[in-house]
Design an enzyme around this catalytic site. Structure first.
Site, PDB file in Angstrom:
ATOM      1  N   GLN A 166       0.809  -1.232   0.000  1.00 16.34           N
ATOM      2  CA  GLN A 166       0.000   0.000   0.000  1.00 16.34           C
ATOM      3  C   GLN A 166       0.842   1.283   0.000  1.00 16.34           C
ATOM      4  O   GLN A 166       0.319   2.357   0.294  1.00 16.34           O
ATOM      5  CB  GLN A 166      -0.948  -0.002   1.214  1.00 16.34           C
ATOM      6  CG  GLN A 166      -1.970  -1.123   1.198  1.00 16.34           C
ATOM      7  CD  GLN A 166      -3.057  -0.922   0.132  1.00 16.34           C
ATOM      8  OE1 GLN A 166      -3.318   0.188  -0.320  1.00 16.34           O
ATOM      9  NE2 GLN A 166      -3.689  -2.008  -0.291  1.00 16.34           N
ATOM     10  N   ALA A 187       1.738  -4.740  -8.542  1.00 12.45           N
ATOM     11  CA  ALA A 187       1.608  -3.752  -9.617  1.00 12.45           C
ATOM     12  C   ALA A 187       0.220  -3.126  -9.710  1.00 12.45           C
ATOM     13  O   ALA A 187       0.075  -1.932  -9.988  1.00 12.45           O
ATOM     14  CB  ALA A 187       1.962  -4.407 -10.951  1.00 12.45           C
ATOM     15  N   HIS A 188      -0.818  -3.936  -9.483  1.00  7.88           N
ATOM     16  CA  HIS A 188      -2.166  -3.385  -9.698  1.00  7.88           C
ATOM     17  C   HIS A 188      -2.558  -2.363  -8.640  1.00  7.88           C
ATOM     18  O   HIS A 188      -3.573  -1.683  -8.768  1.00  7.88           O
ATOM     19  CB  HIS A 188      -3.212  -4.499  -9.848  1.00  7.88           C
ATOM     20  CG  HIS A 188      -3.481  -5.291  -8.607  1.00  7.88           C
ATOM     21  ND1 HIS A 188      -4.588  -5.096  -7.838  1.00  7.88           N
ATOM     22  CD2 HIS A 188      -2.783  -6.286  -8.017  1.00  7.88           C
ATOM     23  CE1 HIS A 188      -4.575  -5.947  -6.818  1.00  7.88           C
ATOM     24  NE2 HIS A 188      -3.484  -6.672  -6.908  1.00  7.88           N
ATOM     25  N   THR A 224       8.948 -18.823 -17.485  1.00  5.60           N
ATOM     26  CA  THR A 224       9.167 -17.743 -18.445  1.00  5.60           C
ATOM     27  C   THR A 224       8.588 -16.444 -17.901  1.00  5.60           C
ATOM     28  O   THR A 224       7.445 -16.404 -17.443  1.00  5.60           O
ATOM     29  CB  THR A 224       8.518 -18.105 -19.798  1.00  5.60           C
ATOM     30  OG1 THR A 224       9.102 -19.342 -20.225  1.00  5.60           O
ATOM     31  CG2 THR A 224       8.762 -17.031 -20.838  1.00  5.60           C
ATOM     32  N   CYS A 309      -9.198  -7.656  -2.437  1.00  4.59           N
ATOM     33  CA  CYS A 309      -8.603  -8.948  -2.765  1.00  4.59           C
ATOM     34  C   CYS A 309      -9.067 -10.055  -1.822  1.00  4.59           C
ATOM     35  O   CYS A 309      -8.764 -11.217  -2.048  1.00  4.59           O
ATOM     36  CB  CYS A 309      -7.099  -8.860  -2.804  1.00  4.59           C
ATOM     37  SG  CYS A 309      -6.432  -7.681  -1.686  1.00  4.59           S
TER      38      CYS A 309
HETATM   39  N1  PLP Z   1      -0.774  -7.006   1.133  1.00  3.63           N
HETATM   40  C1  PLP Z   1      -1.595  -5.946   1.165  1.00  3.63           C
HETATM   41  C2  PLP Z   1      -1.403  -4.902   2.214  1.00  3.63           C
HETATM   42  C3  PLP Z   1      -2.627  -5.828   0.213  1.00  3.63           C
HETATM   43  O1  PLP Z   1      -3.443  -4.763   0.266  1.00  3.63           O
HETATM   44  C4  PLP Z   1      -2.774  -6.833  -0.760  1.00  3.63           C
HETATM   45  C5  PLP Z   1      -3.869  -6.751  -1.734  1.00  3.63           C
HETATM   46  O2  PLP Z   1      -4.660  -5.841  -1.707  1.00  3.63           O
HETATM   47  C6  PLP Z   1      -1.858  -7.910  -0.753  1.00  3.63           C
HETATM   48  C7  PLP Z   1      -0.887  -7.970   0.207  1.00  3.63           C
HETATM   49  C8  PLP Z   1      -1.966  -8.998  -1.790  1.00  3.63           C
HETATM   50  O3  PLP Z   1      -1.613  -8.487  -3.062  1.00  3.63           O
HETATM   51  P1  PLP Z   1      -1.902  -9.334  -4.400  1.00  3.63           P
HETATM   52  O4  PLP Z   1      -3.328  -9.159  -4.701  1.00  3.63           O
HETATM   53  O5  PLP Z   1      -0.994  -8.723  -5.415  1.00  3.63           O
HETATM   54  O6  PLP Z   1      -1.528 -10.737  -4.118  1.00  3.63           O
END
Ligand code: PLP
Length: 363
Positions: A166, A187-188, A224, A309
């Site tokens: 974050q 990245a997102h 790859t 997520c």
């Molecule tokens: N750690 C934090 C603080 C997150 O906010 C997130 C996803 O929002 C992650 C880890 C996991 O990231 P990813 O979705 O790239 O696996």
């Protein structure tokens, strides 16, 4: 993702499809592109390119680092973390506890969502081989004292991982002064593509290969490489960091407007004052999160009940529970997230829709 970056990505997929591991010149060009991406990321973080590895997401990076640390623990048994980490950390530790003979202690935050440095350091003892702390919480936006913890750990023989997902484009994140052994990024979270993660592994810090195979990523993560993803990620990261000062000032102003509107509508704000500027976590008593999120979605406003997520599993409510937020309010929490592309007009629409929807759902 910005249009030119999406176009670059498409172009790379269409035109530059060679495998970066091939010997021919077309492949060598791809290998150079990958190294260009690594160098750009390294410059953004003020580290050596050899300390940067591309993965598929932050969850993979976190799994790699935590699982690898267990291999190097010697006779020590304990990991210290916080109870508000992302599930990528907490569920990996839970798994490690069952498959390896380790234990972990997760320190709870104070009522503002920030973990006390003293409480965390008190848990670090001779048995501890790793400390894993997030830089900023994804549910509330609360910035954690990861720098202070890093400084204190320098005098101890303990590995240190920072979940920095974050941070990029939100707060300055400086690895220059040897803050930690490992850091993870996604990245997102800074307008890069989905499906690209980054691992920082400090030179000299122990690390074990995660995916074995053809020896890519200097033998650490075979398979790859996603060259278009890595290249576009590196540019998105650079842009997010270059724009950070301007965008966070603007977002801070919009964040205040949202907070005031939430309070005026009788809502409670679960985000502390000095949080990252793009997040407002709020609760409207009596209106369950999913009800408000669905109603606003009908109006074209898309909010999270917690962290996007993990919201289809048990969401981020555990973070509010750990802060001691009343369960009746925690189950009514929404997460309003902005990005550096959020405009004043977007926020005005959000506020208008909140004003329309909240009173309707209360009665
Ligand atoms: N750690 C934090 C603080 C997150 O906010 C997130 C996803 O929002 C992650 C880890 C996991 O990231 P990813 O979705 O790239 O696996």
């Amino acid at each position: 993702m910005e249009r030119d970056l999406a176009e670059l990505m498409t172009n790379l997929c269409e035109e530059e499809y060679a495998n970066p591991n091939s010997m021919h010149s077309f492949g060598v060009k791809q290998a150079r592109r990958l190294e260009e991406a690594r160098e750009r990321v390294a410059r953004c973080l003020s580290v050596d390119p050899r300390e940067i590895f591309f993965t598929s997401c932050a969850t993979e990076t976190i799994n790699w680092i935590l699982r690898s640390s267990v291999f190097f623990r010697g006779k020590r048994k304990k990991i210290v973390t916080t109870s508000i980490e992302h599930k990528a950390v907490l569920n990996t530790l839970r798994d490690l506890k069952t498959i390896s003979n380790i234990e972990y202690h997760a320190v709870s935050p104070e009522s503002d969502g920030i973990v006390s440095v003293d409480k965390l350091l008190n848990e670090v003892d001779d048995e501890t081989f790793l400390v894993s702390v997030m830089a900023a919480n994804n549910v509330t936006g609360a910035i954690q004292p990861y720098e202070e913890i890093g400084k204190a750990l320098r005098e101890k023989d303990v590995l240190y991982h920072v979940d920095a997902v974050q941070t990029i484009g939100k707060i300055p994140f400086n690895l220059q002064k040897g803050l930690c052994d490992y850091a993870s990024f996604s990245a997102h979270k800074f307008h890069g593509p989905k499906g690209v993660g980054i691992a920082f592994v400090k030179r000299g810090s122990p690390i074990k290969p995660f995916i074995t195979g053809g020896g890519q990523e200097r033998g650490m993560r075979a398979g790859t490489q996603n060259v278009p993803g890595a290249l576009v990620t590196s540019i998105a990261m650079q842009r997010a960091i270059e724009d950070m000062e301007t965008s966070s000032r603007r977002l801070r102003y919009l964040q205040k407007e949202i907070v005031e509107s939430v309070k005026a509508l009788g809502g409670a704000v679960n985000t502390p004052d000095d949080s990252i500027s793009n997040t407002v976590n709020a609760s409207f008593a009596g209106i369950r999160s999913e009800v408000l999120v669905n109603a606003l979605s009908e109006e074209g406003v898309y909010l999270g009940t917690s962290s996007a997520c993990s919201s289809r599993s048990d969401g981020g409510q555990y973070v509010l529970d750990e802060m001691g937020v009343d369960p009746s309010l925690a189950s009514c929490s929404i997460r309003i997230s902005m990005s550096r592309f959020t405009t004043e007009e977007d926020v005005a629409i959000l506020i208008e829709k909140l004003k329309k929807t909240v009173p309707l759902l209360k009665f």
